[in-house]
Design a protein around this motif. Structure first.
Motif, PDB file in Angstrom:
ATOM      1  N   GLY A  39       0.812  -1.212   0.000  1.00  0.00           N
ATOM      2  CA  GLY A  39       0.000   0.000   0.000  1.00  0.00           C
ATOM      3  C   GLY A  39       0.848   1.265   0.000  1.00  0.00           C
ATOM      4  N   LEU A  40       1.917   1.275   0.783  1.00  0.00           N
ATOM      5  CA  LEU A  40       2.819   2.434   0.799  1.00  0.00           C
ATOM      6  C   LEU A  40       3.469   2.648  -0.559  1.00  0.00           C
ATOM      7  CD1 LEU A  40       4.551   1.849   4.256  1.00  0.00           C
ATOM      8  CD2 LEU A  40       3.115   3.796   3.654  1.00  0.00           C
ATOM      9  N   ALA A  41       3.921   1.553  -1.162  1.00  0.00           N
ATOM     10  CA  ALA A  41       4.592   1.663  -2.458  1.00  0.00           C
ATOM     11  C   ALA A  41       3.645   2.185  -3.532  1.00  0.00           C
ATOM     12  CB  ALA A  41       5.161   0.301  -2.866  1.00  0.00           C
ATOM     13  N   THR A  42       2.420   1.660  -3.546  1.00  0.00           N
ATOM     14  CA  THR A  42       1.484   2.078  -4.588  1.00  0.00           C
ATOM     15  C   THR A  42       0.964   3.498  -4.351  1.00  0.00           C
ATOM     16  OG1 THR A  42      -0.283   0.945  -3.365  1.00  0.00           O
ATOM     17  CG2 THR A  42       0.773  -0.275  -5.136  1.00  0.00           C
ATOM     18  N   LEU A  45       3.578   5.685  -5.813  1.00  0.00           N
ATOM     19  CA  LEU A  45       3.459   5.691  -7.269  1.00  0.00           C
ATOM     20  C   LEU A  45       2.310   6.581  -7.723  1.00  0.00           C
ATOM     21  CD1 LEU A  45       4.002   1.905  -8.101  1.00  0.00           C
ATOM     22  CD2 LEU A  45       5.578   3.790  -8.596  1.00  0.00           C
ATOM     23  N   SER A  46       1.174   6.470  -7.046  1.00  0.00           N
ATOM     24  CA  SER A  46       0.009   7.254  -7.431  1.00  0.00           C
ATOM     25  C   SER A  46       0.226   8.748  -7.201  1.00  0.00           C
ATOM     26  CB  SER A  46      -1.214   6.776  -6.643  1.00  0.00           C
ATOM     27  OG  SER A  46      -2.354   7.538  -6.957  1.00  0.00           O
ATOM     28  N   ASP A  47       0.829   9.094  -6.069  1.00  0.00           N
ATOM     29  CA  ASP A  47       1.047  10.508  -5.745  1.00  0.00           C
ATOM     30  C   ASP A  47       2.059  11.171  -6.672  1.00  0.00           C
ATOM     31  OD1 ASP A  47      -0.749  10.283  -3.692  1.00  0.00           O
ATOM     32  OD2 ASP A  47       0.753  10.082  -2.112  1.00  0.00           O
ATOM     33  N   TYR A  49       3.257   9.817  -9.815  1.00  0.00           N
ATOM     34  CA  TYR A  49       3.139   9.557 -11.254  1.00  0.00           C
ATOM     35  C   TYR A  49       1.697   9.512 -11.739  1.00  0.00           C
ATOM     36  CZ  TYR A  49       8.002   8.267 -10.537  1.00  0.00           C
ATOM     37  OH  TYR A  49       9.333   8.288 -10.195  1.00  0.00           O
ATOM     38  N   GLY A  50       0.721   9.714 -10.831  1.00  0.00           N
ATOM     39  CA  GLY A  50      -0.676   9.701 -11.222  1.00  0.00           C
ATOM     40  C   GLY A  50      -1.214   8.286 -11.365  1.00  0.00           C
ATOM     41  N   GLY A  51      -2.516   8.192 -11.591  1.00  0.00           N
ATOM     42  CA  GLY A  51      -3.147   6.893 -11.753  1.00  0.00           C
ATOM     43  C   GLY A  51      -3.847   6.446 -10.487  1.00  0.00           C
ATOM     44  N   PRO A  52      -4.754   5.477 -10.605  1.00  0.00           N
ATOM     45  CA  PRO A  52      -5.544   5.014  -9.455  1.00  0.00           C
ATOM     46  C   PRO A  52      -4.745   4.121  -8.516  1.00  0.00           C
ATOM     47  CG  PRO A  52      -6.142   3.790 -11.432  1.00  0.00           C
ATOM     48  CD  PRO A  52      -5.162   4.837 -11.863  1.00  0.00           C
ATOM     49  N   VAL A  53      -4.660   4.518  -7.255  1.00  0.00           N
ATOM     50  CA  VAL A  53      -3.870   3.768  -6.285  1.00  0.00           C
ATOM     51  C   VAL A  53      -4.448   2.369  -6.064  1.00  0.00           C
ATOM     52  CG1 VAL A  53      -5.137   4.680  -4.298  1.00  0.00           C
ATOM     53  CG2 VAL A  53      -2.799   3.890  -4.001  1.00  0.00           C
ATOM     54  N   MET A  54      -5.791   2.234  -6.140  1.00  0.00           N
ATOM     55  CA  MET A  54      -6.404   0.920  -5.937  1.00  0.00           C
ATOM     56  C   MET A  54      -5.934  -0.081  -6.988  1.00  0.00           C
ATOM     57  SD  MET A  54      -8.458   0.885  -3.271  1.00  0.00           S
ATOM     58  CE  MET A  54      -9.488   1.926  -2.247  1.00  0.00           C
ATOM     59  N   LEU A  55      -5.885   0.382  -8.227  1.00  0.00           N
ATOM     60  CA  LEU A  55      -5.459  -0.507  -9.307  1.00  0.00           C
ATOM     61  C   LEU A  55      -3.987  -0.867  -9.155  1.00  0.00           C
ATOM     62  CD1 LEU A  55      -6.326  -1.946 -11.861  1.00  0.00           C
ATOM     63  CD2 LEU A  55      -5.735   0.102 -13.164  1.00  0.00           C
ATOM     64  N   TYR A  56      -3.159   0.100  -8.773  1.00  0.00           N
ATOM     65  CA  TYR A  56      -1.740  -0.181  -8.541  1.00  0.00           C
ATOM     66  C   TYR A  56      -1.578  -1.231  -7.433  1.00  0.00           C
ATOM     67  CZ  TYR A  56      -0.323   3.940 -11.305  1.00  0.00           C
ATOM     68  OH  TYR A  56      -0.104   4.831 -12.310  1.00  0.00           O
ATOM     69  N   ALA A  57      -2.320  -1.046  -6.333  1.00  0.00           N
ATOM     70  CA  ALA A  57      -2.206  -1.987  -5.207  1.00  0.00           C
ATOM     71  C   ALA A  57      -2.625  -3.387  -5.616  1.00  0.00           C
ATOM     72  CB  ALA A  57      -3.057  -1.493  -4.036  1.00  0.00           C
ATOM     73  N   LEU A  58      -3.655  -3.459  -6.430  1.00  0.00           N
ATOM     74  CA  LEU A  58      -4.135  -4.760  -6.885  1.00  0.00           C
ATOM     75  C   LEU A  58      -3.094  -5.455  -7.765  1.00  0.00           C
ATOM     76  CD1 LEU A  58      -6.597  -6.638  -6.876  1.00  0.00           C
ATOM     77  CD2 LEU A  58      -7.406  -5.438  -8.903  1.00  0.00           C
ATOM     78  N   LEU A  59      -2.547  -4.720  -8.721  1.00  0.00           N
ATOM     79  CA  LEU A  59      -1.600  -5.317  -9.664  1.00  0.00           C
ATOM     80  C   LEU A  59      -0.290  -5.695  -8.978  1.00  0.00           C
ATOM     81  CD1 LEU A  59      -2.187  -2.981 -12.754  1.00  0.00           C
ATOM     82  CD2 LEU A  59      -3.067  -5.291 -12.380  1.00  0.00           C
ATOM     83  N   LEU A  60       0.197  -4.814  -8.090  1.00  0.00           N
ATOM     84  CA  LEU A  60       1.442  -5.138  -7.394  1.00  0.00           C
ATOM     85  C   LEU A  60       1.228  -6.309  -6.436  1.00  0.00           C
ATOM     86  CD1 LEU A  60       4.380  -4.369  -7.101  1.00  0.00           C
ATOM     87  CD2 LEU A  60       3.745  -2.723  -5.332  1.00  0.00           C
ATOM     88  N   GLY A  61       0.056  -6.368  -5.828  1.00  0.00           N
ATOM     89  CA  GLY A  61      -0.247  -7.499  -4.962  1.00  0.00           C
ATOM     90  C   GLY A  61      -0.232  -8.816  -5.716  1.00  0.00           C
TER      91      GLY A  61
END
Length: 351
Positions: A39-42, A45-47, A49-61
């Motif tokens: 969650g911290l990493a994503t 990334l969101s803050d 580079y932009g983009g939805p943090v939820m989607l980042y967390a899901l994909l990285l997970g």
């Protein structure tokens, strides 16, 4: 000497008393820490580079799926995907007041209610037409109609734990998050081309875009007035999570009992907490600083839970679902947009 022995005895007694709690915490801590780290990493990334943090967390997970198979992280990942998720949903109630709903007037409130009910019904119908399970249609319809990934997780918490439940939840989160991001970019262009005023644009954006963050982004692209109104309309949709979760609880409790009516099921604890926080916030019992902290904590809990769901997700299982769930969510999104736009243009809602 006697005093030392007494202290040692008290220490041993305390150790025996708290041993189960320490064992419980030790079993879950590694998995929870992994989810929080993702969650911290994503969020970074969101803050940046932009983009939805939820989607980042899901994909990285998903990249850490092996942690859900065996080892020290399994219990903590399960805890994050279920208990932390429910805690995060409950805290959403601290963002809503009855006054915000009353400010909207009757037209936008009826539009929101109709949008939620009819979109869930449309999801059920589209799922049947596409040959998909009823549960997937209801879950995606609720997620599109209410508040995206947060609604999907709240509704899934009271749905049956079938063999496809986690896969359906992941599909829904990915789908509504992606569609919400697309809507954040395209819907402001649509309301500009239609020359909607600030009020009508706010009702349309708040009544159609799935996630709260994307509603805020789209609304303030138009104007501060549109951003304020779209956020309030969106919070009204979030408030619809209470009757929706209750309705799902009753529906699936009845299905599990073979369609027989009987004692009403107990309300989920996180739903009760959600309602109590809304009432407390409406009465002014929650200071603004606490409301902001609760909102931030809710966001962190949901991101942590999404990371856990990603860890529990197998790409191999997702690959076999095909195009139909995507068509289902696109259809629900277009249905909701057409419904709210009709209310704004033909009925003058928000104008």
């Amino acid at each position: 000497m006697a005093t030392s022995k007494a202290r040692l005895a008290r220490g041993r007694l305390a150790g025996e008393i708290f041993r189960p709690q320490r064992a419980w915490l030790a079993a879950r801590l590694p998995g929870v820490l992994v989810c929080v780290t993702i969650g911290l990493a994503t969020t970074f990334l969101s803050d940046h580079y932009g983009g939805p943090v939820m989607l980042y967390a899901l994909l990285l997970g998903m990249a850490f799926h092996f942690l859900s198979q065996e080892g020290r992280c399994v219990a903590g990942v399960d805890f994050a995907a279920r208990t932390i998720l429910r805690f995060g949903v409950a805290l959403l109630g601290a963002r809503i007041t009855a006054g915000q709903v009353m400010q909207l007037g009757l037209g936008p409130v009826l539009t929101v209610i109709a949008g939620v009910v009819l979109t869930i019904a449309a999801g059920r119908l589209l799922a049947r037409l596409l040959g998909l399970e009823r549960e997937l249609g209801l879950l995606t319809g609720g997620a599109v109609a209410i508040c995206g990934a947060s609604a999907a997780m709240a509704l899934a918490a009271v749905m049956p734990r079938s063999g496809h439940a986690e896969r359906d939840l992941i599909l829904t989160v990915v789908g509504v998050t992606t569609l919400s991001t697309i809507a954040m970019v395209t819907y402001p262009l649509l309301v500009t081309s239609l020359e909607l005023d600030h009020a009508a644009a706010g009702v349309f954006l708040g009544g159609t875009i799935h996630d709260v963050a994307q509603v805020v982004g789209a609304g303030y692209i138009i104007s501060p007035e549109t951003g304020d109104l779209s956020t309030v309309v969106k919070l009204m949709r979030v408030a619809m999570l209470v009757p929706a979760v209750l309705a799902f609880s009753l529906l699936f409790a009845r299905s599990a009992s073979g369609g027989q009516t009987g004692r009403l099921p107990m309300l989920p604890g996180f739903l009760v907490a959600f309602v109590l926080l809304v009432l407390a916030n409406s009465l002014g019992l929650i200071p603004a600083a606490v409301t902001g902290a609760a909102s931030d904590l809710s966001r962190w809990c949901l991101v942590t839970a999404i990371a856990a769901l990603g860890i529990k997700t197998s790409l191999e299982k997702l690959a076999v679902v095909g195009w139909k769930p995507v068509a289902l969510m696109v259809g629900e999104t277009l249905f909701l947009a057409a419904l709210v736009l009709t209310a704004v243009l033909l009925l003058g809602v928000g104008g």
